[in-house]
Design an enzyme around this catalytic site. Structure first.
Site, PDB file in Angstrom:
ATOM      1  N   HIS A 216      25.017  -7.011 -38.115  1.00 55.47           N
ATOM      2  CA  HIS A 216      23.474  -6.081 -37.991  1.00 55.47           C
ATOM      3  C   HIS A 216      24.051  -4.770 -37.637  1.00 55.47           C
ATOM      4  O   HIS A 216      24.712  -4.609 -36.990  1.00 55.47           O
ATOM      5  CB  HIS A 216      22.369  -6.804 -37.469  1.00 55.47           C
TER       6      HIS A 216
ATOM      7  N   CYS B 148      15.740  -8.154 -34.994  1.00 59.08           N
ATOM      8  CA  CYS B 148      15.365  -9.720 -35.129  1.00 59.08           C
ATOM      9  C   CYS B 148      15.659 -10.172 -33.616  1.00 59.08           C
ATOM     10  O   CYS B 148      16.105  -9.422 -32.888  1.00 59.08           O
ATOM     11  CB  CYS B 148      16.427 -10.124 -36.091  1.00 59.08           C
TER      12      CYS B 148
ATOM     13  N   CYS C   2      19.532  -9.515 -32.155  1.00 59.29           N
ATOM     14  CA  CYS C   2      19.831  -8.265 -31.808  1.00 59.29           C
ATOM     15  C   CYS C   2      18.903  -7.773 -30.783  1.00 59.29           C
ATOM     16  O   CYS C   2      19.468  -7.119 -29.573  1.00 59.29           O
ATOM     17  CB  CYS C   2      19.357  -7.263 -32.880  1.00 59.29           C
TER      18      CYS C   2
ATOM     19  N   GLU D 215      22.162  -3.072 -35.483  1.00 62.22           N
ATOM     20  CA  GLU D 215      22.235  -2.944 -34.054  1.00 62.22           C
ATOM     21  C   GLU D 215      23.463  -3.405 -33.562  1.00 62.22           C
ATOM     22  O   GLU D 215      23.941  -3.055 -32.412  1.00 62.22           O
ATOM     23  CB  GLU D 215      21.091  -3.627 -33.619  1.00 62.22           C
TER      24      GLU D 215
END
Length: 144
Positions: free
Chosen positions: A46, A76, A79, A48
């Site tokens: 992701h 999410c 993260c 992040e």
């Protein structure tokens, strides 16, 4: 947040869900990333995650004190957990994620007082631009 939007557009151009993230310390970008789970066959890739990993390498530290993470979509749970463990000081995000958002929409992971670290939070920054980028991406994918 403008830089995170540019990164999100890059993710979209590569066929990834358009999310971009930037880690800043003392006014300097020390890590950035955009979604790449499809490209890298890595469910943890992701925006992040990539930005925080780069910031850790830059600082040569697994803790990122006094940093701000800017991300175009509410993080999410995965993260958000990373942010708590890495001691991000502040989170600024654009679009809210009512289905999996872990910064207040579905869960409040980043500000849960049961953790030994909580994160300052500001949501909805450039919300319209961030949301529109996601809407356009998914609309284009649904076309015949």
């Amino acid at each position: 947040m403008q830089r995170a939007l540019v990164l999100a557009q890059q993710a979209s151009a590569e066929g990834e869900v358009p999310v971009g993230a930037v880690v800043v310390k003392d006014g300097e970008v020390i890590g950035e990333g955009f979604n790449q789970p499809i490209t890298h066959h890595d469910p943890s890739a992701h925006a992040e995650m990539i930005a925080i990993r780069a910031a850790g390498q830059y600082l040569k530290n697994y803790r990122l004190p006094d940093t701000t993470l800017y991300v175009t979509l509410e993080p999410c749970p995965m993260c958000a957990g990373l942010m708590v463990h890495s001691r991000i000081k502040r989170l600024v995000f654009g679009a809210y994620d009512p289905k999996t958002g872990a910064a207040g929409s579905m869960f409040s992971h980043v500000q849960d007082e049961r953790h030994n670290h909580t994160i300052e939070l500001e949501g909805g920054v450039l919300k319209e631009e961030c949301s529109q980028l996601l809407k356009d991406f998914f609309k284009a994918r649904r076309l015949p």
